[in-house]
Motif scaffolding. Structure first.
Motif, PDB file in Angstrom:
ATOM      1  N   ALA A 217      -3.597  14.484  -3.112  1.00  0.00           N
ATOM      2  CA  ALA A 217      -3.379  13.058  -2.848  1.00  0.00           C
ATOM      3  C   ALA A 217      -3.492  12.257  -4.153  1.00  0.00           C
ATOM      4  O   ALA A 217      -4.559  12.213  -4.777  1.00  0.00           O
ATOM      5  CB  ALA A 217      -4.384  12.546  -1.833  1.00  0.00           C
ATOM      6  N   VAL A 218      -2.392  11.646  -4.542  1.00  0.00           N
ATOM      7  CA  VAL A 218      -2.316  10.945  -5.827  1.00  0.00           C
ATOM      8  C   VAL A 218      -2.388   9.434  -5.587  1.00  0.00           C
ATOM      9  O   VAL A 218      -1.501   8.853  -4.946  1.00  0.00           O
ATOM     10  CB  VAL A 218      -1.011  11.289  -6.565  1.00  0.00           C
ATOM     11  N   TYR A 219      -3.447   8.813  -6.103  1.00  0.00           N
ATOM     12  CA  TYR A 219      -3.562   7.352  -6.048  1.00  0.00           C
ATOM     13  C   TYR A 219      -2.580   6.768  -7.057  1.00  0.00           C
ATOM     14  O   TYR A 219      -2.584   7.128  -8.236  1.00  0.00           O
ATOM     15  CB  TYR A 219      -5.001   6.952  -6.381  1.00  0.00           C
ATOM     16  N   SER A 220      -1.728   5.863  -6.602  1.00  0.00           N
ATOM     17  CA  SER A 220      -0.599   5.430  -7.431  1.00  0.00           C
ATOM     18  C   SER A 220      -0.910   4.237  -8.330  1.00  0.00           C
ATOM     19  O   SER A 220      -0.091   3.892  -9.191  1.00  0.00           O
ATOM     20  CB  SER A 220       0.603   5.075  -6.536  1.00  0.00           C
ATOM     21  N   GLN A 221      -2.078   3.604  -8.152  1.00  0.00           N
ATOM     22  CA  GLN A 221      -2.412   2.426  -8.944  1.00  0.00           C
ATOM     23  C   GLN A 221      -3.531   2.742  -9.939  1.00  0.00           C
ATOM     24  O   GLN A 221      -3.892   3.902 -10.135  1.00  0.00           O
ATOM     25  CB  GLN A 221      -2.800   1.268  -8.012  1.00  0.00           C
ATOM     26  N   GLU A 222      -4.117   1.688 -10.526  1.00  0.00           N
ATOM     27  CA  GLU A 222      -5.144   1.904 -11.553  1.00  0.00           C
ATOM     28  C   GLU A 222      -6.386   1.056 -11.315  1.00  0.00           C
ATOM     29  O   GLU A 222      -7.148   0.772 -12.243  1.00  0.00           O
ATOM     30  CB  GLU A 222      -4.547   1.604 -12.940  1.00  0.00           C
ATOM     31  N   GLU A 223      -6.593   0.651 -10.064  1.00  0.00           N
ATOM     32  CA  GLU A 223      -7.797  -0.114  -9.711  1.00  0.00           C
ATOM     33  C   GLU A 223      -8.839   0.884  -9.215  1.00  0.00           C
ATOM     34  O   GLU A 223      -9.009   1.109  -8.020  1.00  0.00           O
ATOM     35  CB  GLU A 223      -7.460  -1.153  -8.639  1.00  0.00           C
ATOM     36  N   TRP A 224      -9.570   1.450 -10.166  1.00  0.00           N
ATOM     37  CA  TRP A 224     -10.399   2.617  -9.887  1.00  0.00           C
ATOM     38  C   TRP A 224     -11.560   2.318  -8.959  1.00  0.00           C
ATOM     39  O   TRP A 224     -11.931   3.177  -8.134  1.00  0.00           O
ATOM     40  CB  TRP A 224     -10.884   3.229 -11.193  1.00  0.00           C
TER      41      TRP A 224
END
Length: 469
Positions: A392-399
């Protein structure tokens, strides 16, 4: 007026016939349209365009004329006074005159100087008369009980009427083989299927009709005739062919696309319409794998210079879209990507050692993802039993958002993101929306793309049944 029977039977057109003399002149007189405006338009596939306007005099007469000949086909006389109702005329001569009455366009139509229109309106009047008879029979049948003896008589009458229509049309085909109206009638009708041949065992092939229609679908549709694009015959025929007679698998669709394109090549307007229509159809298809058809159309007809209607900017947009899709088409080897878990540890895609890997691109704030993730979570134990793991790849950068979500939901699968900001996975996998789900096999070959969350279990079950023998 706009005759519903006429519209049902003929979805007609205008196209590129020209004449030895210059210009055109058509005199149209419509009782009931005195001192008003009439419009002259034409069909263009599934659209209509106005090409001329004329003022009627006190007798309802208007003259449409111009210095250049109009391309041949079926035109519309539009009556704005009657809420843009219209009737149709075939333009295949440089001049003619018609006279009619707005209260009964077909019944009171008088043609001078046009054999095509004379033929068309004779046919329309005959068909209208037969339709009235059939409507009367149908209404009477609705009042009768199933066992009423009169039903047999009425149904026989209806069959006789149908036979008379077939005989009437056969006469037109025989007596006027070169008429454009004949060509339209033939193009609009269904393929006539002969009786299925008897096999050696005495049975007949139940699929004979399907394959016969598929093979002969375009026999009477002359895609080289420039007039046909200005009818509305082609859109319905094209849709019917690809919807019902072409298997919905990319290889079969590609063969069909090339077949139809070749039938139209050389007739620029028709070729453009077919290629653009099919490109848009398969660019937006919900059927998995059809992006390969889109890429094929771009490679075969856009990158080769056949798309004469596009400027450089338009051509770039389309070819770029195809190039973005190309690396992750079904059957391609999935590109490896190097992403990190919440502890910043590298977990490459190829590090997943399972028979199948489900790649899920998602986002915390994506509404569709919020609907799909519970479905995937519920299916996960069954997917694991079938040898699948989820990457599952999180597509954004708001960690912080991502990590808080994962702490709350405690998914058992592999969760990664581009925490080191070194991956261009959005470009590699053409992640232009979320969620996007792909499935790859043990050899990392893509076997499914843009599959729905509720299709995962069924797809893998069917795939294993057909590929694991």
């Amino acid at each position: 007026m706009k005759n519903s029977l006429l519209l049902m039977l003929f979805t007609l057109v205008t196209a590129g016939t020209t004449w030895g003399q210059n210009g055109y002149s058509y005199t149209v007189t419509v009782k009931g349209m005195e001192d008003t405006i009439l419009l002259l338009g034409h069909h263009y596939a599934d659209k209509q365009y106005v090409v001329d306007t004329a003022q009627t005099d006190a007798s309802g007469k208007a003259v449409f004329s111009g210095d250049k000949p109009l391309p041949g086909g079926v035109y519309l006389i539009v009556m704005p006074r009657l809420a843009n109702k219209y009737f149709e005329l075939i333009v295949d001569e440089p001049s003619f005159s018609i006279t009619t009455d707005a209260s009964d366009i077909t019944g009171k139509m008088v043609i001078e100087g046009s054999e095509e229109n004379q033929l068309m309106y004779e046919d329309l009047r005959f068909i209208a008369a037969q339709r009235q008879k059939v409507d009367r029979i149908n209404k009477e049948l609705e009042t009768l009980d199933a066992g009423d003896s009169k039903r047999t008589q009425l149904e026989a009458e209806r069959t006789n009427i149908n036979d008379s229509v077939l005989a009437w049309r056969a006469r037109i085909f025989e007596q006027y083989p070169d008429a454009f109206y004949t060509k339209m009638l033939k193009a609009a009708q269904d393929v006539v299927v002969p009786e299925a041949p008897v096999k050696a065992d005495g049975t007949t092939d139940k699929y004979f009709g399907y394959y016969y229609v598929r093979q002969h679908f375009f026999d009477d549709i002359d895609l080289q005739d420039p007039r046909l694009i200005r009818t509305n015959i082609v859109p319905g025929k094209l849709e019917r062919y690809f919807e019902y007679y072409v298997p919905k698998v990319p290889d079969s669709v590609i063969v069909a696309v090339d077949k139809v394109a070749q039938l139209a090549k050389g007739n620029n307007d028709m070729f453009q319409y077919i290629i653009v229509t099919l490109l848009n159809k398969y660019a937006t298809s919900d059927i998995m794998g059809m992006d390969a058809v889109f890429v094929h159309i771009v490679d075969t007809y856009y990158k080769t210079g056949d798309a004469f209607w596009l400027d450089d900017a338009g051509l770039f947009r389309i070819t770029h879209s195809a190039d973005m899709m190309r690396p992750t088409l079904i059957g391609k080897r999935a590109p490896n990507i190097f992403l990190q878990d919440t502890a910043d540890r590298d977990i490459p895609l190829y590090a997943i050692n399972s028979d199948y890997t489900i790649i899920l691109f998602w986002d915390v704030d994506c509404s569709h993802c919020k609907k799909d993730l519970p479905k995937i979570e519920a299916a996960y134990p069954q997917l694991k039993e079938m040898g699948a793991e989820i990457y599952a790849v999180y597509s954004q950068e708001e960690w912080d958002k991502w990590e808080n979500w994962l702490r709350e939901h405690q998914y058992g699968w592999v969760n990664v993101g581009n925490k080191k900001l070194k991956s261009n996975f959005q470009v590699i996998y053409n992640v232009n929306q979320t969620p996007i789900i792909l499935i790859i096999d043990k050899e990392k070959n893509i076997i499914a793309r843009k599959i729905g969350a509720d299709q995962l279990v069924d797809f893998l079950q069917r795939y294993k049944e057909t590929h694991e023998k």
